[in-house]
Design a protein around this motif. Structure first.
Motif, PDB file in Angstrom:
ATOM      1  N   GLU A 160       0.351 -23.781  16.544  1.00 23.04           N
ATOM      2  CA  GLU A 160      -0.878 -24.495  16.168  1.00 23.04           C
ATOM      3  C   GLU A 160      -0.700 -25.189  14.817  1.00 23.04           C
ATOM      4  OE1 GLU A 160      -3.157 -25.097  18.109  1.00 23.04           O
ATOM      5  OE2 GLU A 160      -3.200 -23.483  19.597  1.00 23.04           O
ATOM      6  N   GLU A 161      -0.106 -24.464  13.861  1.00 28.88           N
ATOM      7  CA  GLU A 161       0.020 -25.032  12.514  1.00 28.88           C
ATOM      8  C   GLU A 161       0.958 -26.238  12.502  1.00 28.88           C
ATOM      9  OE1 GLU A 161      -2.052 -24.494  10.446  1.00 28.88           O
ATOM     10  OE2 GLU A 161      -2.462 -22.395  10.034  1.00 28.88           O
ATOM     11  N   TYR A 162       1.965 -26.229  13.372  1.00 28.67           N
ATOM     12  CA  TYR A 162       2.853 -27.388  13.451  1.00 28.67           C
ATOM     13  C   TYR A 162       2.025 -28.628  13.797  1.00 28.67           C
ATOM     14  CZ  TYR A 162       6.744 -30.427  14.459  1.00 28.67           C
ATOM     15  OH  TYR A 162       7.618 -31.479  14.426  1.00 28.67           O
ATOM     16  N   ASN A 205      -1.173 -28.966  13.333  1.00 27.73           N
ATOM     17  CA  ASN A 205      -2.086 -29.265  12.221  1.00 27.73           C
ATOM     18  C   ASN A 205      -1.402 -30.115  11.157  1.00 27.73           C
ATOM     19  OD1 ASN A 205      -4.184 -27.804  13.365  1.00 27.73           O
ATOM     20  ND2 ASN A 205      -3.637 -25.899  12.311  1.00 27.73           N
ATOM     21  N   TYR A 206      -0.194 -29.679  10.778  1.00 31.98           N
ATOM     22  CA  TYR A 206       0.513 -30.383   9.688  1.00 31.98           C
ATOM     23  C   TYR A 206       1.136 -31.698  10.148  1.00 31.98           C
ATOM     24  CZ  TYR A 206      -0.060 -26.606   6.302  1.00 31.98           C
ATOM     25  OH  TYR A 206      -0.597 -25.691   5.405  1.00 31.98           O
ATOM     26  N   HIS A 207       1.216 -31.901  11.473  1.00 29.66           N
ATOM     27  CA  HIS A 207       1.799 -33.145  11.983  1.00 29.66           C
ATOM     28  C   HIS A 207       0.757 -33.967  12.723  1.00 29.66           C
ATOM     29  CE1 HIS A 207       5.385 -30.689  11.189  1.00 29.66           C
ATOM     30  NE2 HIS A 207       5.988 -31.836  10.966  1.00 29.66           N
ATOM     31  N   ASP A 266      -6.346 -36.524   3.271  1.00 29.04           N
ATOM     32  CA  ASP A 266      -7.053 -35.893   2.139  1.00 29.04           C
ATOM     33  C   ASP A 266      -6.825 -34.382   2.129  1.00 29.04           C
ATOM     34  OD1 ASP A 266      -8.055 -38.224   1.225  1.00 29.04           O
ATOM     35  OD2 ASP A 266     -10.106 -37.915   1.942  1.00 29.04           O
ATOM     36  N   TRP A 267      -6.877 -33.807   3.316  1.00 30.02           N
ATOM     37  CA  TRP A 267      -6.714 -32.349   3.429  1.00 30.02           C
ATOM     38  C   TRP A 267      -5.283 -31.973   3.001  1.00 30.02           C
ATOM     39  CZ3 TRP A 267      -8.476 -29.168   8.377  1.00 30.02           C
ATOM     40  CH2 TRP A 267      -8.442 -27.812   8.057  1.00 30.02           C
ATOM     41  N   LEU A 268      -4.308 -32.676   3.546  1.00 34.56           N
ATOM     42  CA  LEU A 268      -2.912 -32.382   3.191  1.00 34.56           C
ATOM     43  C   LEU A 268      -2.710 -32.540   1.686  1.00 34.56           C
ATOM     44  CD1 LEU A 268      -1.123 -34.142   6.191  1.00 34.56           C
ATOM     45  CD2 LEU A 268      -1.272 -31.671   5.772  1.00 34.56           C
ATOM     46  N   ASP A 294      -5.030 -32.120  -0.645  1.00 36.43           N
ATOM     47  CA  ASP A 294      -5.681 -30.983  -1.331  1.00 36.43           C
ATOM     48  C   ASP A 294      -4.806 -29.731  -1.279  1.00 36.43           C
ATOM     49  OD1 ASP A 294      -8.011 -32.126  -2.272  1.00 36.43           O
ATOM     50  OD2 ASP A 294      -9.142 -31.732  -0.431  1.00 36.43           O
ATOM     51  N   LEU A 295      -3.948 -29.628  -0.258  1.00 38.96           N
ATOM     52  CA  LEU A 295      -3.128 -28.418  -0.087  1.00 38.96           C
ATOM     53  C   LEU A 295      -1.783 -28.503  -0.800  1.00 38.96           C
ATOM     54  CD1 LEU A 295      -3.735 -27.452   3.652  1.00 38.96           C
ATOM     55  CD2 LEU A 295      -4.752 -26.449   1.600  1.00 38.96           C
ATOM     56  N   LYS A 296      -1.419 -29.711  -1.293  1.00 40.34           N
ATOM     57  CA  LYS A 296      -0.077 -29.894  -1.878  1.00 40.34           C
ATOM     58  C   LYS A 296       0.243 -28.852  -2.940  1.00 40.34           C
ATOM     59  CE  LYS A 296       1.798 -34.425  -1.133  1.00 40.34           C
ATOM     60  NZ  LYS A 296       0.982 -35.657  -1.113  1.00 40.34           N
ATOM     61  N   LYS A 329       5.284 -23.285   8.648  1.00 40.25           N
ATOM     62  CA  LYS A 329       6.049 -22.038   8.825  1.00 40.25           C
ATOM     63  C   LYS A 329       5.305 -20.868   8.206  1.00 40.25           C
ATOM     64  CE  LYS A 329      10.558 -24.095   8.608  1.00 40.25           C
ATOM     65  NZ  LYS A 329      10.920 -24.623   7.308  1.00 40.25           N
ATOM     66  N   LYS A 330       5.209 -19.782   8.926  1.00 42.16           N
ATOM     67  CA  LYS A 330       4.410 -18.631   8.487  1.00 42.16           C
ATOM     68  C   LYS A 330       5.233 -17.346   8.550  1.00 42.16           C
ATOM     69  CE  LYS A 330       1.003 -21.457   8.011  1.00 42.16           C
ATOM     70  NZ  LYS A 330       0.677 -21.935   6.653  1.00 42.16           N
ATOM     71  N   GLU A 331       6.303 -17.298   7.743  1.00 40.72           N
ATOM     72  CA  GLU A 331       7.189 -16.109   7.730  1.00 40.72           C
ATOM     73  C   GLU A 331       6.417 -14.828   7.453  1.00 40.72           C
ATOM     74  OE1 GLU A 331       8.164 -18.850   5.898  1.00 40.72           O
ATOM     75  OE2 GLU A 331      10.287 -19.263   6.320  1.00 40.72           O
ATOM     76  N   THR A 385      -5.773 -14.721   2.982  1.00 44.41           N
ATOM     77  CA  THR A 385      -6.797 -15.030   3.990  1.00 44.41           C
ATOM     78  C   THR A 385      -6.287 -16.236   4.768  1.00 44.41           C
ATOM     79  OG1 THR A 385      -7.908 -16.125   2.141  1.00 44.41           O
ATOM     80  CG2 THR A 385      -8.887 -14.115   2.956  1.00 44.41           C
ATOM     81  N   HIS A 386      -5.760 -15.952   5.940  1.00 44.43           N
ATOM     82  CA  HIS A 386      -5.084 -16.979   6.726  1.00 44.43           C
ATOM     83  C   HIS A 386      -5.967 -17.350   7.921  1.00 44.43           C
ATOM     84  CE1 HIS A 386      -2.028 -19.339   8.502  1.00 44.43           C
ATOM     85  NE2 HIS A 386      -1.603 -18.455   9.377  1.00 44.43           N
ATOM     86  N   THR A 387      -6.072 -18.655   8.163  1.00 43.30           N
ATOM     87  CA  THR A 387      -6.907 -19.117   9.284  1.00 43.30           C
ATOM     88  C   THR A 387      -6.133 -20.133  10.116  1.00 43.30           C
ATOM     89  OG1 THR A 387      -7.834 -20.785   7.799  1.00 43.30           O
ATOM     90  CG2 THR A 387      -9.136 -18.794   8.139  1.00 43.30           C
ATOM     91  N   PRO A 388      -5.127 -19.665  10.872  1.00 38.36           N
ATOM     92  CA  PRO A 388      -4.447 -20.618  11.752  1.00 38.36           C
ATOM     93  C   PRO A 388      -5.506 -21.194  12.684  1.00 38.36           C
ATOM     94  CG  PRO A 388      -4.014 -18.378  12.476  1.00 38.36           C
ATOM     95  CD  PRO A 388      -4.757 -18.288  11.165  1.00 38.36           C
TER      96      PRO A 388
END
Ligand code: IYR
Length: 222
Positions: free
Chosen positions: A90-92, A94-96, A102-104, A106-108, A115-117, A171-174
């Motif tokens: 899912e996160e792949y 989201n990030y692609h 704007d969101w990306l 704000d997260l920089k 990746k969620k090791e 606090t992770h919200t995939p």
């Protein structure tokens, strides 16, 4: 004073005003050191610790005391691997493309990516589910109230308890998170709310330099 006989005296500890002043200051100083951590150690944490963290979370207030939550505590490497695989998928996305520029942007400062090791390195994942409604023994639905507020409060208590134990969390919200309902085999009335890895920080863990709002910026006294 009340119209029920099922009341009992309130017996929490009492403090002098000096003690209250000191305790308020001390807790602020301690809680201000809490940080969301993304780099975990694989050092184990006992089930007993996790049980007490969850019991603390469940001491939070809730609408009509319905306690509309379920905490799934996962230490099984197989289940953690399944959760990581689904979350990263899912996160792949989201990030692609699914997240706005704007969101990306704000997260920089947090250096996050798809990746969620931490989902397989941390010894525990606590998945908090909210119970949109309860199910009576006869299968009928029972209402819950202020579910988001209640589960948010319980999650806050949980994060404070984790920090108090000298552990760290994220606090992770995939998103979307519905895969958690399937992987953990939860019933239809339970919806994933937060995915919280819990453990010790990696020896070389780093966190972004952040400032918290000052009292003047976030509080108004009348
Ligand atoms: N869920 C994504 C993106 C993300 C969103 C927010 I808002 C954050 O504060 C951090 C991350 C992720 O976990 O990477």
């Amino acid at each position: 004073m009340n119209n029920t006989d099922n009341f009992t005296p309130y017996t929490a500890p009492k403090f002098t005003s000096e003690e209250s002043t000191q305790r308020a200051q001390d807790l602020y100083t301690y809680m201000d050191q809490r940080r969301s951590v993304r780099e975990f150690s694989d050092r184990p944490v006992s089930r007993e610790v996790i049980e007490n963290l969850i019991k603390t979370a469940s001491s939070a207030p809730s609408g009509a005391h319905k306690q509309p939550w379920t905490f799934c505590a996962v230490s099984s490497p197989e289940i953690k691997a399944k959760i990581r695989e689904a979350a990263e998928k899912e996160e792949y996305e989201n990030y692609h493309g699914r997240m706005s520029e704007d969101w990306l942007d704000d997260l920089k400062q947090f250096g996050t990516n798809w990746k969620k090791e931490f989902l397989t390195i941390s010894p525990w994942l606590i998945v908090v589910f909210k119970k949109a409604y309860d199910v009576n023994e006869d299968g009928s639905k029972a209402k819950n109230y202020y579910v988001n507020e209640s589960v948010g409060l319980a999650a806050g208590f949980l994060l404070a308890a984790i920090h108090n134990a000298g552990l760290v969390s994220l606090t992770h919200t995939p998103s979307p998170m519905n895969f958690l309902q399937k992987v953990l085999d939860r019933p239809a009335n339970e919806r994933p709310f937060l995915l919280i890895p819990v453990g010790y920080p990696a020896d070389d863990a780093q966190v972004p330099v952040l400032e918290r709002k000052t009292l003047e910026e976030m509080a108004i006294f009348y």
